[in-house]
Design a protein around this motif. Structure first.
Motif, PDB file in Angstrom:
ATOM      1  N   UNK A 124       0.840  -1.204   0.000  1.00 29.27           N
ATOM      2  CA  UNK A 124       0.000   0.000   0.000  1.00 29.27           C
ATOM      3  C   UNK A 124       0.870   1.247   0.000  1.00 29.27           C
ATOM      4  N   UNK A 125       1.876   1.267   0.851  1.00 28.28           N
ATOM      5  CA  UNK A 125       2.751   2.437   0.943  1.00 28.28           C
ATOM      6  C   UNK A 125       3.519   2.678  -0.360  1.00 28.28           C
ATOM      7  N   UNK A 171       2.545   1.521  -3.592  1.00 28.41           N
ATOM      8  CA  UNK A 171       1.804   1.575  -4.851  1.00 28.41           C
ATOM      9  C   UNK A 171       0.519   2.410  -4.818  1.00 28.41           C
ATOM     10  N   UNK A 172       0.031   2.769  -3.631  1.00 25.79           N
ATOM     11  CA  UNK A 172      -1.227   3.516  -3.538  1.00 25.79           C
ATOM     12  C   UNK A 172      -0.921   4.986  -3.258  1.00 25.79           C
ATOM     13  N   UNK A 173      -1.569   5.879  -3.976  1.00 26.12           N
ATOM     14  CA  UNK A 173      -1.368   7.310  -3.761  1.00 26.12           C
ATOM     15  C   UNK A 173      -1.701   7.663  -2.310  1.00 26.12           C
ATOM     16  N   UNK A 174      -0.759   8.307  -1.634  1.00 24.38           N
ATOM     17  CA  UNK A 174      -0.955   8.655  -0.224  1.00 24.38           C
ATOM     18  C   UNK A 174      -0.793   7.483   0.715  1.00 24.38           C
ATOM     19  N   UNK A 175      -0.350   6.353   0.197  1.00 25.21           N
ATOM     20  CA  UNK A 175      -0.268   5.136   0.997  1.00 25.21           C
ATOM     21  C   UNK A 175       0.618   5.238   2.217  1.00 25.21           C
ATOM     22  N   UNK A 176       1.675   6.051   2.141  1.00 26.18           N
ATOM     23  CA  UNK A 176       2.569   6.192   3.292  1.00 26.18           C
ATOM     24  C   UNK A 176       1.858   6.802   4.500  1.00 26.18           C
ATOM     25  N   UNK A 177       0.740   7.508   4.250  1.00 23.44           N
ATOM     26  CA  UNK A 177      -0.035   8.114   5.340  1.00 23.44           C
ATOM     27  C   UNK A 177      -1.248   7.261   5.681  1.00 23.44           C
ATOM     28  N   UNK A 178      -2.004   6.849   4.666  1.00 22.33           N
ATOM     29  CA  UNK A 178      -3.323   6.251   4.915  1.00 22.33           C
ATOM     30  C   UNK A 178      -3.287   4.755   5.183  1.00 22.33           C
ATOM     31  N   UNK A 179      -2.191   4.073   4.883  1.00 23.67           N
ATOM     32  CA  UNK A 179      -2.151   2.607   4.985  1.00 23.67           C
ATOM     33  C   UNK A 179      -2.613   2.125   6.353  1.00 23.67           C
ATOM     34  N   UNK A 180      -3.536   1.181   6.354  1.00 22.48           N
ATOM     35  CA  UNK A 180      -3.978   0.591   7.615  1.00 22.48           C
ATOM     36  C   UNK A 180      -2.840  -0.234   8.199  1.00 22.48           C
ATOM     37  N   UNK A 181      -2.675  -0.136   9.500  1.00 18.35           N
ATOM     38  CA  UNK A 181      -1.577  -0.825  10.186  1.00 18.35           C
ATOM     39  C   UNK A 181      -2.042  -2.137  10.822  1.00 18.35           C
ATOM     40  N   UNK A 182      -3.340  -2.424  10.773  1.00 16.78           N
ATOM     41  CA  UNK A 182      -3.904  -3.602  11.450  1.00 16.78           C
ATOM     42  C   UNK A 182      -4.129  -4.707  10.420  1.00 16.78           C
ATOM     43  N   UNK A 183      -3.464  -5.822  10.621  1.00 15.56           N
ATOM     44  CA  UNK A 183      -3.528  -6.922   9.667  1.00 15.56           C
ATOM     45  C   UNK A 183      -4.608  -7.923  10.046  1.00 15.56           C
ATOM     46  N   UNK A 184      -5.264  -8.471   9.031  1.00 16.32           N
ATOM     47  CA  UNK A 184      -6.153  -9.611   9.211  1.00 16.32           C
ATOM     48  C   UNK A 184      -5.417 -10.868   8.757  1.00 16.32           C
ATOM     49  N   UNK A 185      -5.920 -12.022   9.168  1.00 14.59           N
ATOM     50  CA  UNK A 185      -5.319 -13.277   8.718  1.00 14.59           C
ATOM     51  C   UNK A 185      -5.425 -13.402   7.205  1.00 14.59           C
ATOM     52  N   UNK A 186      -6.554 -12.953   6.652  1.00 12.19           N
ATOM     53  CA  UNK A 186      -6.764 -12.999   5.205  1.00 12.19           C
ATOM     54  C   UNK A 186      -7.140 -11.602   4.737  1.00 12.19           C
ATOM     55  N   UNK A 187      -6.460 -11.109   3.721  1.00 16.55           N
ATOM     56  CA  UNK A 187      -6.732  -9.773   3.191  1.00 16.55           C
ATOM     57  C   UNK A 187      -7.179  -9.913   1.740  1.00 16.55           C
ATOM     58  N   UNK A 188      -8.450  -9.647   1.495  1.00 20.22           N
ATOM     59  CA  UNK A 188      -9.028  -9.793   0.161  1.00 20.22           C
ATOM     60  C   UNK A 188      -9.046  -8.435  -0.528  1.00 20.22           C
ATOM     61  N   UNK A 189      -8.372  -8.346  -1.655  1.00 22.93           N
ATOM     62  CA  UNK A 189      -8.337  -7.116  -2.429  1.00 22.93           C
ATOM     63  C   UNK A 189      -9.411  -7.169  -3.511  1.00 22.93           C
ATOM     64  N   UNK A 190     -10.216  -6.135  -3.594  1.00 24.61           N
ATOM     65  CA  UNK A 190     -11.278  -6.075  -4.606  1.00 24.61           C
ATOM     66  C   UNK A 190     -11.274  -4.699  -5.252  1.00 24.61           C
ATOM     67  N   UNK A 191     -11.714  -4.644  -6.506  1.00 21.02           N
ATOM     68  CA  UNK A 191     -11.815  -3.352  -7.188  1.00 21.02           C
ATOM     69  C   UNK A 191     -12.775  -2.426  -6.477  1.00 21.02           C
ATOM     70  N   UNK A 192     -13.843  -2.984  -5.933  1.00 20.47           N
ATOM     71  CA  UNK A 192     -14.792  -2.304  -5.054  1.00 20.47           C
ATOM     72  C   UNK A 192     -15.064  -3.291  -3.921  1.00 20.47           C
ATOM     73  N   UNK A 193     -15.007  -2.822  -2.688  1.00 17.12           N
ATOM     74  CA  UNK A 193     -15.078  -3.758  -1.563  1.00 17.12           C
ATOM     75  C   UNK A 193     -16.352  -4.590  -1.571  1.00 17.12           C
ATOM     76  N   UNK A 194     -17.476  -3.985  -1.988  1.00 18.60           N
ATOM     77  CA  UNK A 194     -18.716  -4.760  -2.060  1.00 18.60           C
ATOM     78  C   UNK A 194     -18.529  -6.043  -2.869  1.00 18.60           C
ATOM     79  N   UNK A 195     -17.729  -5.948  -3.935  1.00 17.30           N
ATOM     80  CA  UNK A 195     -17.515  -7.126  -4.776  1.00 17.30           C
ATOM     81  C   UNK A 195     -16.884  -8.262  -3.965  1.00 17.30           C
ATOM     82  N   UNK A 196     -16.000  -7.908  -3.050  1.00 19.79           N
ATOM     83  CA  UNK A 196     -15.387  -8.931  -2.201  1.00 19.79           C
ATOM     84  C   UNK A 196     -16.416  -9.623  -1.322  1.00 19.79           C
TER      85      UNK A 196
END
Length: 623
Positions: free
Chosen positions: A497-498, A500-525
């Motif tokens: 995230x830091x 490849x994502x614009x602003x990622x160095x600031x906005x990146x979530x620091x809390x990890x889940x066991x499984x992280x599902x990436x979706x184009x739109x979260x609803x799709x996940x």
């Protein structure tokens, strides 16, 4: 006396002749007459025979019925030409009124009583040992020249009349890189218990101590071995005990009846290499299985929802099979807590966006249909609004029944533990899986940011604490679904995230889940998880593994599950409900039929339709 090595090469009739004449000093029949099938034996009074046969059919995993004799029939024509059940087992057990009273080398002195008794021959896991060895899987009990380990479990068999007992399993340690081979070797051998019913932590079966088996010998695992459990015919002994008949006989565990039938069910050694076994938890260690067709379909779902319509760089966050593992874990779960809510529009009331709630409701609908307990946790300030949304979803037929709505706030040091567990006891978790979908996640500096790097902490309750605390509770697993990297759970991919994502160095979530599902739109996940759960639960291999091969397939519920899948119609209704409550599109702030700047029609609707096509496709698919 003959050694095990010499007995391995003898024909079944020759081995039975040696057993009959008491010329064998080996304590069990594992490895004897290699390549020929062996059988468990249960002998009950003819008045109990019908009920016991029904019990076998109702629990065909542990009790695959090979042959039922007529009363007083010593021979077993389909299994051997010259056998006599009174003499041809290495050792027998006698039960009176459900109590084990004596070990016997033969049953000849009970010939008169046996005239009114029926013999059941049941498949035995010794029959598949040579098959797994040919697939390169070591059989530790054979290597160690001891009986296989057998354990009573906390899993109840399907009861018939007076026959009611727990499932008994065998355990064989298998190297982790051979787990797939062990499943592929045994799956086709349904007459001999088939595929494993559990892989991993014995405690999940109610087994407290692997070094103290209820029957057989303790088998020592080697470094890297994983405990693998198969349904066991000794379940028949427990059934005999439960019915408390006046007189019954069984084989002694490990001392089988050797048949003349060669094993014809073993797979070819060049069987396909598709992975069937997947680790879904390390604390406790737990693996699940599914067919190659189910796995490929879920991977196709993952590829579809992983498309990046806004070209934001989210493909760099993708981790293969996170959707599959999350779905497998959720399929095994009993109680699930879902959280959503991203108050990105801090200048509006309400500040929430249309991405998140539809996906959360879609998951909840399928989980409810599968008979699981589901609750949603969100911000206290948004409780009334979300309660109204859920009520509307039920009224519109998007949900069948309401989902309990909770809120969490930090009040004392162990608030999260008390929220997640009864009386704050980590041995009594209220939920075994937590899912966050498009839920704002805490950044490394303790703040919460939207995509424009605006701090929205004042609108957010610290639900992240639940995910952090869940990591300390054995048996509780977490999933995060996101489309930008600032969502709860996406801390698993924060480095990407830091970068490849614009602003990622600031906005990146620091809390990890066991499984992280990436979706184009979260609803799709969320939609993909609902579809993946459906695929798994109609998968015969996975469904059998879920019920531990006892009872009957649960496919009578398939219509209910199918009706609970997301659809274009239901998601259109859901989005209409959100707009009616003043909830806006995330990227544009528009109040209309739009999510993350994409119109519902011909954008989101086409993705939903594609997911449904994959889900209903009978053949395996490829992206």
């Amino acid at each position: 006396m003959h050694s095990l090595q010499s007995l391995r090469c003898l024909a079944p009739a020759a081995v039975r002749a040696l057993i009959r004449s008491n010329r064998i000093n080996v304590r069990n029949t594992s490895g004897m007459a290699e390549g020929f099938n062996q059988a468990n034996v249960v002998i009950v009074h003819k008045s109990l025979a019908e009920d016991f046969e029904k019990f076998c059919h109702a629990n065909s995993g542990p009790l695959p019925l090979l042959y039922r004799s007529a009363p007083g029939e010593w021979k077993s024509p389909p299994l051997s030409n010259d056998s006599d059940i009174r003499t041809d087992c290495l050792q027998y057990r006698k039960y009176e009124n459900g109590e084990f009273t004596e070990s016997l080398s033969n049953l000849e002195r009970y010939s008169e009583q046996l005239e009114d008794m029926v013999t059941f021959y049941l498949g035995c896991s010794f029959s598949f040992e040579s098959a797994v060895q040919k697939m390169g899987v070591p059989v530790r009990n054979v290597e160690q020249k001891c009986n296989v380990s057998m354990y009573k479990t906390a899993v109840p068999c399907f009861s018939i009349a007076s026959f009611q007992c727990p499932l008994v399993v065998t355990m064989r340690p298998v190297p982790e890189d051979k787990l797939d081979a062990a499943v592929k070797a045994t799956h086709p051998m349904r007459k001999y218990h088939g595929a494993p019913v559990h892989i991993g932590c014995p405690g999940l079966l109610g087994i407290k101590n692997l070094s103290a088996p209820d029957f057989g010998d303790p088998v020592q695992p080697l470094p890297g071995d994983i405990p693998v459990f198969w349904a066991c015919g000794v379940t028949g002994i427990e059934a005999v005990i439960s019915c408390r008949s006046q007189l019954a006989f069984t084989h002694s565990p490990g001392c089988m009846f050797i048949t003349d039938n060669k094993n014809k069910d073993a797979p070819a050694q060049d069987v396909e290499t598709t992975q069937l076994v997947h680790c879904i938890s390390t604390n406790p260690l737990h693996y699940s299985i599914a067919s190659s067709q189910a796995v490929e379909k879920i991977r196709y779902l993952e590829a579809v929802v992983g498309e990046d319509p806004g070209d934001r760089g989210i493909k760099h966050l993708f981790v293969q099979d996170e959707l599959l593992k999350a779905c497998l874990s959720l399929s095994h779960s009993k109680s699930i807590l879902i959280t959503t809510g991203f108050p990105t529009h801090f200048n509006h009331n309400p500040p929430e966006e249309t991405d998140g709630p539809p996906g959360a409701i879609a998951m909840a609908a399928m989980l409810q249909a599968l008979g699981k307990e589901v609750a949603i946790v969100t911000d206290k300030r948004a409780i009334e609004m979300n309660q109204s949304i859920i009520e509307n979803a039920v009224e519109e037929g998007v949900l069948r029944t309401p989902v309990p709505l909770l809120f969490y706030q930090h009040e004392i040091e162990d608030s999260a533990l008390r929220f997640l567990c009864d009386n704050g006891n980590p041995e009594l978790p209220r939920f075994d899986h937590l899912v966050a979908i498009e839920r704002t996640g805490m950044a490394a500096d303790g703040n919460y940011y939207n995509a424009r790097k605006m701090n929205i902490k004042h609108l957010v309750d610290p639900i992240d604490e639940l995910f952090l605390t869940a990591k300390t509770i054995p048996g509780v697993t977490t999933t995060g679904i996101g489309d930008g990297g600032n969502e709860l759970g996406m801390g698993k991919v924060k480095d990407a995230v830091k970068k490849h994502i614009v602003g990622g160095e600031v906005i990146a979530c620091d809390v990890a889940a066991d499984f992280a599902i990436t979706a184009g739109v979260s609803n799709w996940g969320g939609y993909a998880i609902a579809c993946g759960l459906y695929i798994l639960n109609i998968c015969e291999i996975h469904e059998r593994y879920l019920r531990k091969a006892v009872g009957f397939p649960n496919l009578s519920q398939e219509k209910v599950w199918s009706a609970s899948l997301p659809s274009v119609s239901k998601e259109e209704k859901m989005l209409t409900i959100l707009v009616r409550h003043g909830i806006r599109s995330g990227m544009t702030g528009n109040l209309g039929m739009e999510v993350d700047g994409l119109p519902f029609y011909n954008a989101h609707s086409s993705v939903i339709q594609k997911l449904l096509e994959i889900t209903s496709e009978p053949a395996p698919c490829s992206p």
